[in-house]
Design a protein around this motif. Structure first.
Motif, PDB file in Angstrom:
ATOM      1  N   GLY A  30      41.366   6.313  54.534  1.00 43.97           N
ATOM      2  CA  GLY A  30      40.054   5.706  54.689  1.00 43.97           C
ATOM      3  C   GLY A  30      39.902   4.842  55.922  1.00 43.97           C
ATOM      4  N   SER A  31      40.889   3.982  56.209  1.00 44.81           N
ATOM      5  CA  SER A  31      40.766   3.069  57.354  1.00 44.81           C
ATOM      6  C   SER A  31      40.705   3.828  58.670  1.00 44.81           C
ATOM      7  N   VAL A  32      41.555   4.851  58.797  1.00 47.88           N
ATOM      8  CA  VAL A  32      41.562   5.650  60.024  1.00 47.88           C
ATOM      9  C   VAL A  32      40.247   6.390  60.187  1.00 47.88           C
ATOM     10  N   MET A  33      39.757   6.982  59.107  1.00 49.81           N
ATOM     11  CA  MET A  33      38.488   7.712  59.147  1.00 49.81           C
ATOM     12  C   MET A  33      37.354   6.797  59.595  1.00 49.81           C
ATOM     13  N   LEU A  34      37.270   5.613  59.002  1.00 45.31           N
ATOM     14  CA  LEU A  34      36.187   4.688  59.327  1.00 45.31           C
ATOM     15  C   LEU A  34      36.253   4.257  60.785  1.00 45.31           C
ATOM     16  N   THR A  35      37.453   3.918  61.253  1.00 45.52           N
ATOM     17  CA  THR A  35      37.604   3.466  62.636  1.00 45.52           C
ATOM     18  C   THR A  35      37.238   4.556  63.631  1.00 45.52           C
ATOM     19  N   THR A  46      51.482   2.227  65.450  1.00 50.88           N
ATOM     20  CA  THR A  46      50.171   1.651  65.739  1.00 50.88           C
ATOM     21  C   THR A  46      50.245   0.667  66.902  1.00 50.88           C
ATOM     22  N   ALA A  47      51.325  -0.127  66.969  1.00 45.29           N
ATOM     23  CA  ALA A  47      51.497  -1.052  68.093  1.00 45.29           C
ATOM     24  C   ALA A  47      51.548  -0.286  69.406  1.00 45.29           C
ATOM     25  N   MET A  48      52.236   0.852  69.406  1.00 49.04           N
ATOM     26  CA  MET A  48      52.320   1.677  70.612  1.00 49.04           C
ATOM     27  C   MET A  48      50.954   2.239  70.984  1.00 49.04           C
ATOM     28  N   LEU A  49      50.163   2.635  69.984  1.00 47.23           N
ATOM     29  CA  LEU A  49      48.823   3.151  70.249  1.00 47.23           C
ATOM     30  C   LEU A  49      47.929   2.084  70.876  1.00 47.23           C
ATOM     31  N   ILE A  50      47.965   0.866  70.334  1.00 48.14           N
ATOM     32  CA  ILE A  50      47.152  -0.217  70.887  1.00 48.14           C
ATOM     33  C   ILE A  50      47.572  -0.511  72.321  1.00 48.14           C
ATOM     34  N   ALA A  58      35.923   5.915  77.574  1.00 42.69           N
ATOM     35  CA  ALA A  58      37.251   6.294  78.050  1.00 42.69           C
ATOM     36  C   ALA A  58      38.338   5.749  77.133  1.00 42.69           C
ATOM     37  N   GLY A  59      38.192   4.502  76.695  1.00 43.45           N
ATOM     38  CA  GLY A  59      39.178   3.913  75.801  1.00 43.45           C
ATOM     39  C   GLY A  59      39.187   4.559  74.430  1.00 43.45           C
ATOM     40  N   ALA A  60      37.997   4.801  73.861  1.00 48.59           N
ATOM     41  CA  ALA A  60      37.917   5.456  72.555  1.00 48.59           C
ATOM     42  C   ALA A  60      38.497   6.865  72.619  1.00 48.59           C
ATOM     43  N   THR A  61      38.230   7.568  73.706  1.00 51.98           N
ATOM     44  CA  THR A  61      38.765   8.916  73.878  1.00 51.98           C
ATOM     45  C   THR A  61      40.281   8.888  74.031  1.00 51.98           C
ATOM     46  N   ALA A  62      40.793   7.903  74.761  1.00 51.92           N
ATOM     47  CA  ALA A  62      42.240   7.766  74.930  1.00 51.92           C
ATOM     48  C   ALA A  62      42.919   7.519  73.590  1.00 51.92           C
ATOM     49  N   THR A  63      42.330   6.656  72.765  1.00 52.54           N
ATOM     50  CA  THR A  63      42.893   6.394  71.440  1.00 52.54           C
ATOM     51  C   THR A  63      42.945   7.670  70.612  1.00 52.54           C
ATOM     52  N   PHE A  64      41.843   8.403  70.602  1.00 55.78           N
ATOM     53  CA  PHE A  64      41.766   9.650  69.835  1.00 55.78           C
ATOM     54  C   PHE A  64      42.798  10.658  70.334  1.00 55.78           C
ATOM     55  N   ALA A  65      42.885  10.831  71.652  1.00 59.95           N
ATOM     56  CA  ALA A  65      43.831  11.791  72.218  1.00 59.95           C
ATOM     57  C   ALA A  65      45.276  11.388  71.929  1.00 59.95           C
ATOM     58  N   GLN A  69      43.519  -1.639  56.355  1.00 59.14           N
ATOM     59  CA  GLN A  69      44.631  -1.755  57.291  1.00 59.14           C
ATOM     60  C   GLN A  69      44.038  -2.288  58.606  1.00 59.14           C
ATOM     61  N   PRO A  70      44.046  -3.600  58.803  1.00 56.23           N
ATOM     62  CA  PRO A  70      43.360  -4.210  59.950  1.00 56.23           C
ATOM     63  C   PRO A  70      43.811  -3.693  61.308  1.00 56.23           C
ATOM     64  N   SER A  71      45.047  -3.225  61.416  1.00 56.60           N
ATOM     65  CA  SER A  71      45.512  -2.715  62.708  1.00 56.60           C
ATOM     66  C   SER A  71      44.673  -1.538  63.183  1.00 56.60           C
ATOM     67  N   GLU A  72      44.079  -0.793  62.245  1.00 59.49           N
ATOM     68  CA  GLU A  72      43.223   0.325  62.633  1.00 59.49           C
ATOM     69  C   GLU A  72      41.970  -0.164  63.351  1.00 59.49           C
ATOM     70  N   PHE A  73      41.403  -1.273  62.886  1.00 59.64           N
ATOM     71  CA  PHE A  73      40.201  -1.809  63.520  1.00 59.64           C
ATOM     72  C   PHE A  73      40.510  -2.360  64.909  1.00 59.64           C
ATOM     73  N   MET A  74      41.737  -2.855  65.088  1.00 55.90           N
ATOM     74  CA  MET A  74      42.100  -3.398  66.386  1.00 55.90           C
ATOM     75  C   MET A  74      42.122  -2.316  67.461  1.00 55.90           C
ATOM     76  N   LYS A  75      42.373  -1.070  67.092  1.00 55.77           N
ATOM     77  CA  LYS A  75      42.376   0.018  68.075  1.00 55.77           C
ATOM     78  C   LYS A  75      41.023   0.149  68.758  1.00 55.77           C
ATOM     79  N   LEU A  76      39.955  -0.046  68.007  1.00 51.97           N
ATOM     80  CA  LEU A  76      38.613  -0.004  68.589  1.00 51.97           C
ATOM     81  C   LEU A  76      38.242  -1.342  69.212  1.00 51.97           C
TER      82      LEU A  76
END
Length: 384
Positions: free
Chosen positions: A352-357, A171-175, A317-324, A118-125
């Motif tokens: 799997g995609s979420v876990m990996l990202t 996912t769009a809202m998360l990005i 900060a960005g990675a933490t914001a995504t997680f939160a 699910q490529p959108s998951e990789f875009m979050k990072l």
């Protein structure tokens, strides 16, 4: 004169051993959440390791090795790969538009041989890394209020529109929110923030009426009044509330939840696994999960503050914001405080995609801690 951290006896030797610099508190908190996730997947799978718990543990084990390996990678490599990773993720999103696999009316997945992504998951990072690099190479004035801000805004807008078209509004809202969080932390002028919030509030009715798909609009209306259609559109929220409310203080016990075990609870292994936790482990179990999530966020913020370079601070900060945001949006959805969107609980839900990202992101977070004293150049090439 007081000794600095890097001149104090023994500190240099400990710093040179990168594995000793890895934050054990963060690693243990992440592992505890994944362990609880495996326990719940074992339970909702009929007290069996198949079909979810075993795969969850296997994925976590492999991703754990990846996370530790990435933690010792030089931050200059992360910096150099930020733009290529963003472009690669963007190309994957375009590939989804062209040849993506359709499931349940949404075109979100790419099948590459035996692997489904699910490529959108990789875009979050990717958006976090790309924005962190852009701001690392920009001045404080450009980050605050400058015409060049059109660049990070476009970097955010393009993937948001591609993901929203799949459609995957959650996912769009998360990005979008993650990108805005990085811009705010980087020093965006509060006048722009205030104007953006006002404009966002004003455009919500137009967005709901004219932009949302019918099923998305129905989710919003269902969130406002789920009892209007208890066996249809409101079913997910009502069953989730029943499961969470019936758990009480200590829960019904592992494998004894009526809503999860009898399949009344939809998506019990993914989006609504938190409801299963509350039903079987009770308020204490749910609170424990949220305290572990809070620990991960707190430790990550502390790591961001330790970083001696702007890229590291903004990336963490960005990675933490995504997680939160993952945690808050899914929690609000499961509790009936937000519309149902496809946002899982990180490390707890099956996927799997979420876990990996998430684990790659924490590899970066741990890497910033390991290389916290490293100074990065303001401008680097791809192969410098």
């Amino acid at each position: 004169m007081a000794e600095s951290a890097m001149t104090r006896r023994g500190e240099r030797e400990r710093y040179d051993n990168k594995l000793l610099q890895i934050d054990t508190g963060l690693v243990l908190s992440i592992s505890a959440i994944a362990g609880i996730g495996a326990l719940m997947l074992y339970s909702v799978g009929g007290m069996s390791w198949e079909p979810w718990a075993y795969n969850h543990l296997l994925r976590f084990g492999l991703c754990f090795v990846v996370m530790i390996g990435l933690a010792i990678v030089d931050l200059r490599i992360w910096l150099r790969l930020s733009y290529p990773f963003y472009l690669f993720s963007l190309l994957l999103l375009i590939a989804v538009e062209v040849a993506g696999e359709v499931r349940m009316g949404a075109q979100r997945w790419l099948t590459l041989g035996p692997v489904t992504l699910q490529p959108s998951e990789f875009m979050k990072l990717a958006i976090v890394m790309a924005l962190a690099r852009w701001y690392h190479e920009s001045s404080a004035e450009e980050a605050k209020l400058h015409w060049k801000l059109i660049v990070p805004l476009m970097m955010i807008a393009v993937p948001v529109l591609l993901v929203a078209h799949q459609p995957d509004l959650g996912t769009a809202m998360l990005i979008l929110l993650t990108g805005l969080a990085v811009m705010i932390v980087a020093g965006l002028d509060w006048r722009i923030i205030g104007a953006s919030v006002a404009a966002g509030v004003a455009v919500v009715p137009f967005f709901v009426i004219f932009v949302m798909h019918d099923y998305q609009r129905e989710r919003v209306l269902t969130f406002l009044n789920p009892e209007a259609d208890p066996s249809g559109a409101g079913y997910h929220i009502l069953q989730s509330k029943i499961a969470m409310g019936s758990g009480g203080l200590l829960g019904k016990g592992l494998g004894l939840g009526s809503q999860s075990q009898l399949n009344f609870l939809p998506e019990k292994h993914t989006d609504f696994i938190l409801a299963a936790v509350a039903e079987e482990l009770g308020f204490v179990g749910g609170l424990t999960v949220f305290l572990l999530y809070a620990a991960v966020v707190f430790i990550s913020i502390r790591i961001a503050n330790l970083s001696h370079n702007h890229f590291g601070r903004l990336a963490v900060a960005g990675a933490t914001a995504t997680f939160a945001l993952y945690v808050l949006i899914n929690g609000a959805m499961v509790m009936g405080m937000a519309p149902v969107v496809g946002v899982p609980q990180p490390l707890l839900s099956y996927g799997g995609s979420v876990m990996l990202t998430v684990m790659i992101a924490f590899g970066l977070v741990l890497g910033v801690k390991v290389h916290r004293y490293q100074e990065l150049p303001r401008s680097v090439g791809l192969f410098d």
